[in-house]
Design a protein around this motif. Structure first.
Motif, PDB file in Angstrom:
ATOM      1  N   PHE A   7       0.826  -1.209   0.000  1.00  0.00           N
ATOM      2  CA  PHE A   7       0.000   0.000   0.000  1.00  0.00           C
ATOM      3  C   PHE A   7       0.862   1.263   0.000  1.00  0.00           C
ATOM      4  N   LEU A   8       1.913   1.275   0.799  1.00  0.00           N
ATOM      5  CA  LEU A   8       2.740   2.469   0.931  1.00  0.00           C
ATOM      6  C   LEU A   8       3.486   2.818  -0.357  1.00  0.00           C
ATOM      7  N   LYS A   9       3.688   1.844  -1.236  1.00  0.00           N
ATOM      8  CA  LYS A   9       4.379   2.116  -2.504  1.00  0.00           C
ATOM      9  C   LYS A   9       3.650   3.173  -3.332  1.00  0.00           C
ATOM     10  N   SER A  10       2.342   3.216  -3.229  1.00  0.00           N
ATOM     11  CA  SER A  10       1.560   4.146  -4.045  1.00  0.00           C
ATOM     12  C   SER A  10       0.785   5.165  -3.215  1.00  0.00           C
ATOM     13  N   HIS A  11       1.109   5.259  -1.928  1.00  0.00           N
ATOM     14  CA  HIS A  11       0.380   6.188  -1.063  1.00  0.00           C
ATOM     15  C   HIS A  11       1.355   6.986  -0.195  1.00  0.00           C
ATOM     16  N   PRO A  12       2.030   7.955  -0.789  1.00  0.00           N
ATOM     17  CA  PRO A  12       2.997   8.757  -0.036  1.00  0.00           C
ATOM     18  C   PRO A  12       2.360   9.657   1.014  1.00  0.00           C
ATOM     19  N   GLU A  13       1.041   9.739   1.009  1.00  0.00           N
ATOM     20  CA  GLU A  13       0.368  10.540   2.036  1.00  0.00           C
ATOM     21  C   GLU A  13       0.379   9.857   3.401  1.00  0.00           C
ATOM     22  N   PHE A  14       0.843   8.608   3.444  1.00  0.00           N
ATOM     23  CA  PHE A  14       0.985   7.876   4.704  1.00  0.00           C
ATOM     24  C   PHE A  14       2.442   7.514   4.934  1.00  0.00           C
ATOM     25  N   ALA A  15       2.824   7.471   6.202  1.00  0.00           N
ATOM     26  CA  ALA A  15       4.174   7.036   6.577  1.00  0.00           C
ATOM     27  C   ALA A  15       4.095   6.280   7.892  1.00  0.00           C
ATOM     28  N   ILE A  16       4.983   5.306   8.060  1.00  0.00           N
ATOM     29  CA  ILE A  16       5.061   4.590   9.326  1.00  0.00           C
ATOM     30  C   ILE A  16       5.573   5.538  10.396  1.00  0.00           C
ATOM     31  N   ASP A  17       4.859   5.643  11.496  1.00  0.00           N
ATOM     32  CA  ASP A  17       5.310   6.454  12.625  1.00  0.00           C
ATOM     33  C   ASP A  17       6.439   5.684  13.309  1.00  0.00           C
ATOM     34  N   GLN A  18       7.661   6.071  13.003  1.00  0.00           N
ATOM     35  CA  GLN A  18       8.804   5.288  13.458  1.00  0.00           C
ATOM     36  C   GLN A  18       9.035   5.377  14.963  1.00  0.00           C
ATOM     37  N   GLU A  19       8.612   6.456  15.583  1.00  0.00           N
ATOM     38  CA  GLU A  19       8.801   6.536  17.034  1.00  0.00           C
ATOM     39  C   GLU A  19       7.981   5.456  17.739  1.00  0.00           C
ATOM     40  N   ILE A  20       6.702   5.322  17.343  1.00  0.00           N
ATOM     41  CA  ILE A  20       5.877   4.263  17.925  1.00  0.00           C
ATOM     42  C   ILE A  20       6.410   2.906  17.499  1.00  0.00           C
ATOM     43  N   ASN A  21       6.751   2.793  16.244  1.00  0.00           N
ATOM     44  CA  ASN A  21       7.218   1.521  15.691  1.00  0.00           C
ATOM     45  C   ASN A  21       8.437   0.999  16.444  1.00  0.00           C
ATOM     46  N   GLN A  22       9.356   1.905  16.812  1.00  0.00           N
ATOM     47  CA  GLN A  22      10.608   1.484  17.432  1.00  0.00           C
ATOM     48  C   GLN A  22      10.505   1.338  18.942  1.00  0.00           C
ATOM     49  N   LYS A  23       9.660   2.127  19.576  1.00  0.00           N
ATOM     50  CA  LYS A  23       9.700   2.131  21.035  1.00  0.00           C
ATOM     51  C   LYS A  23       8.970   0.954  21.674  1.00  0.00           C
ATOM     52  N   LEU A  24       8.011   0.360  20.956  1.00  0.00           N
ATOM     53  CA  LEU A  24       7.197  -0.664  21.602  1.00  0.00           C
ATOM     54  C   LEU A  24       7.968  -1.963  21.841  1.00  0.00           C
ATOM     55  N   LEU A  25       8.680  -2.438  20.817  1.00  0.00           N
ATOM     56  CA  LEU A  25       9.421  -3.701  20.878  1.00  0.00           C
ATOM     57  C   LEU A  25       8.511  -4.907  21.061  1.00  0.00           C
ATOM     58  N   ILE A  26       7.551  -4.816  21.976  1.00  0.00           N
ATOM     59  CA  ILE A  26       6.522  -5.837  22.126  1.00  0.00           C
ATOM     60  C   ILE A  26       5.244  -5.272  21.528  1.00  0.00           C
ATOM     61  N   SER A  27       4.883  -5.726  20.318  1.00  0.00           N
ATOM     62  CA  SER A  27       3.721  -5.172  19.626  1.00  0.00           C
ATOM     63  C   SER A  27       3.221  -6.165  18.590  1.00  0.00           C
ATOM     64  N   ALA A  28       1.904  -6.177  18.406  1.00  0.00           N
ATOM     65  CA  ALA A  28       1.323  -6.971  17.321  1.00  0.00           C
ATOM     66  C   ALA A  28       1.276  -6.189  16.015  1.00  0.00           C
ATOM     67  N   ALA A  29       1.748  -4.937  16.034  1.00  0.00           N
ATOM     68  CA  ALA A  29       1.585  -4.077  14.866  1.00  0.00           C
ATOM     69  C   ALA A  29       2.871  -3.384  14.419  1.00  0.00           C
ATOM     70  N   PRO A  30       4.004  -4.088  14.346  1.00  0.00           N
ATOM     71  CA  PRO A  30       5.199  -3.426  13.820  1.00  0.00           C
ATOM     72  C   PRO A  30       4.980  -2.985  12.372  1.00  0.00           C
ATOM     73  N   ASP A  31       5.341  -1.756  12.079  1.00  0.00           N
ATOM     74  CA  ASP A  31       5.120  -1.113  10.774  1.00  0.00           C
ATOM     75  C   ASP A  31       3.645  -0.826  10.502  1.00  0.00           C
ATOM     76  N   GLY A  32       2.784  -1.082  11.474  1.00  0.00           N
ATOM     77  CA  GLY A  32       1.359  -0.878  11.260  1.00  0.00           C
ATOM     78  C   GLY A  32       0.818   0.447  11.760  1.00  0.00           C
ATOM     79  N   TRP A  33       1.672   1.279  12.352  1.00  0.00           N
ATOM     80  CA  TRP A  33       1.233   2.577  12.872  1.00  0.00           C
ATOM     81  C   TRP A  33       1.408   3.615  11.768  1.00  0.00           C
ATOM     82  N   LEU A  34       0.413   3.714  10.905  1.00  0.00           N
ATOM     83  CA  LEU A  34       0.504   4.574   9.723  1.00  0.00           C
ATOM     84  C   LEU A  34      -0.102   5.929  10.015  1.00  0.00           C
ATOM     85  N   LYS A  35       0.719   6.957   9.916  1.00  0.00           N
ATOM     86  CA  LYS A  35       0.262   8.331  10.141  1.00  0.00           C
ATOM     87  C   LYS A  35       0.017   8.997   8.813  1.00  0.00           C
ATOM     88  N   ARG A  36      -1.095   9.695   8.705  1.00  0.00           N
ATOM     89  CA  ARG A  36      -1.367  10.439   7.477  1.00  0.00           C
ATOM     90  C   ARG A  36      -0.645  11.776   7.545  1.00  0.00           C
TER      91      ARG A  36
END
Length: 263
Positions: A232-261
């Protein structure tokens, strides 16, 4: 005012720098992956409830979700996947908190019957006992539920029509976790997420776990929510992975799934 004179900003800067460094800690990330494998094997995430309703989520993801809702302050949260309804109750409780904060700021009083913020849940099969329990909950006045496939055109149109009068929308995708289904949901609903809000995609962790983790399910590494996110992200530059959330959790069911518009 520089950080030396602003203890709050100094704390925030230290936190940001610390989280940014987590991405280099491969051994720790490996431990987290091992832990997640055991968590799925033991159904760890089935052990929790929110507001009295079972919620099939990790506590760390619930805390991060609270942070996202507080930052985005949505008027509407759309969720695909209802199960026992705990996630709907979590969303409703956070929206009720925002209603209360708005009322305090303006010197008013929250009227649950007129408060605009709402949660919309969509599921292909809302079981009668779960529906009854959700409707009996004290926060039910903030919740609507649609039964049917989230990726069929009549439902997509119904949800878009429902959302048209809301200014700030947050979307959560947590139903069928196969690549095709999640990509279809992203194409159907991600555009409803408003700028600076989020489209959250759960169970992307499937891509990072051994192939035999889900022997009775149609999803697996190579065919899951994370592969759909990256497609999806290949054709939707209006979204980006929120890397702060992505990196800080470490224990998460949603790595790379926190998409910020962002656009």
């Amino acid at each position: 005012m520089d950080n030396n004179n602003d203890p709050i900003r100094e704390f925030e800067t230290e936190r940001e720098n610390r989280i940014a460094g987590y991405g280099k800690l491969d051994a720790w990330k490996g431990l987290s992956t091992d832990w997640m494998q055991s968590a799925f094997a033991e159904k760890y995430m089935y052990n929790f409830a929110w507001g009295g309703r079972p919620i099939i989520q990790l506590p760390s993801d619930m805390v991060a979700f609270q942070e996202v809702v507080w930052a985005a302050k949505p008027d509407l949260i759309i969720e695909t996947g209802i199960a026992h309804g705990g996630s709907l109750i979590l969303s409703a409780s956070l929206l009720a908190m925002l209603d209360y904060c708005d009322a305090v700021a303006t010197g008013g009083v929250v009227d649950p019957k007129t408060a605009k913020r709402r949660v919309l849940g969509i599921d292909i099969d809302i079981r009668a006992h779960n529906k009854a329990a959700i409707e009996a909950h004290p926060l039910s006045s903030k919740i609507d539920m649609f039964e049917g496939s989230s990726i069929e055109q009549p439902m997509i149109e119904r949800v878009h029509d429902y959302a048209k009068d809301y200014e700030r929308v947050l979307v959560c995708l947590d139903s069928n976790h196969t690549h095709d289904h999640v990509l279809a949901e992203l194409n159907a609903y991600a555009d409803l997420a408003t700028k600076d809000s989020y489209c959250l995609v759960f169970d992307t962790v499937i891509e990072d776990l051994p192939a035999d983790t889900f022997p009775d399910r149609p999803w697996a590494p190579g065919n899951n929510a994370k592969t759909a996110v990256h497609e999806f992200l290949k054709s939707h530059p209006e979204f980006a992975i929120d890397q702060e959330i992505n990196q800080k959790l470490l224990i998460s069911a949603a790595p790379d799934g926190w998409l910020k518009r962002i656009g």
